[in-house]
Enzyme design. Structure first.
Site: not given
Ligand code: RB5
Length: 148
Positions: A109, A98-99, A68, A65, A134, A8
């Site tokens: 972030r 394993h998965n 994640g 994102c 597995h 995103d």
């Molecule tokens: C966007 O603000 C944020 O919610 C998205 O990047 C993500 O972390 C969602 O799981």
């Protein structure tokens, strides 16, 4: 290896760095967007990449994102996808061994660029061990129409 990559807006900058990194490793990443930092919705890109991987067009996919989490939840809704959210390389590696995970997700972030590269490296280089126990457990993940 052909690798489908998506993010995103929060993961946009990280995605560009990971795509370049994958190229230096000799892989062929394909960018499924988003293509700017303009606010958008992570399910769009999670579903796109997951559909490509589940459909057999790509053996692996990487999703980014903010945390994640959201984008991995979306991917795991697609039949045939085993997506893992990782913020360190050990789980990333073991998730393949394993998965048999076929999508890696992480948060732009949460991890810095260099840690993200380490996570990607360990995940991409690892292989499913394929041992009976597995494989049996991975098979048990697969949802059948009766839900058992
Ligand atoms: C966007 O603000 C944020 O919610 C998205 O990047 C993500 O972390 C969602 O799981």
């Amino acid at each position: 290896m052909k690798i489908a990559v998506g993010s995103d807006h929060v993961g946009f900058e990280m995605k560009a760095i990971i795509i370049e990194y994958l190229k230096t490793l000799g892989h062929s990443p394909v960018d499924f967007g988003t293509h700017s930092v303009e606010s958008t919705d992570y399910p769009v890109y999670g579903r796109k990449v997951a559909t490509e991987v589940a459909g057999g067009n790509f053996p692996l996919g990487i999703l980014i994102c903010g945390t994640g989490v959201g984008i991995s939840i979306v991917a795991n809704k697609v039949q045939g996808i085993r997506s893992v959210v990782c913020s360190e390389p050990y789980s990333a590696k073991l998730s393949r061994m394993h998965n048999d995970t076929n999508i890696l997700a992480f948060g732009a972030r949460v991890v810095g660029f260099e840690l993200a590269k380490m996570i990607v490296l360990e995940w991409v280089n690892a292989q499913f061990e394929g041992e009976e126990r597995h494989q049996r457990r991975v098979d048990m993940i697969t949802i059948n129409p009766k839900g058992d």
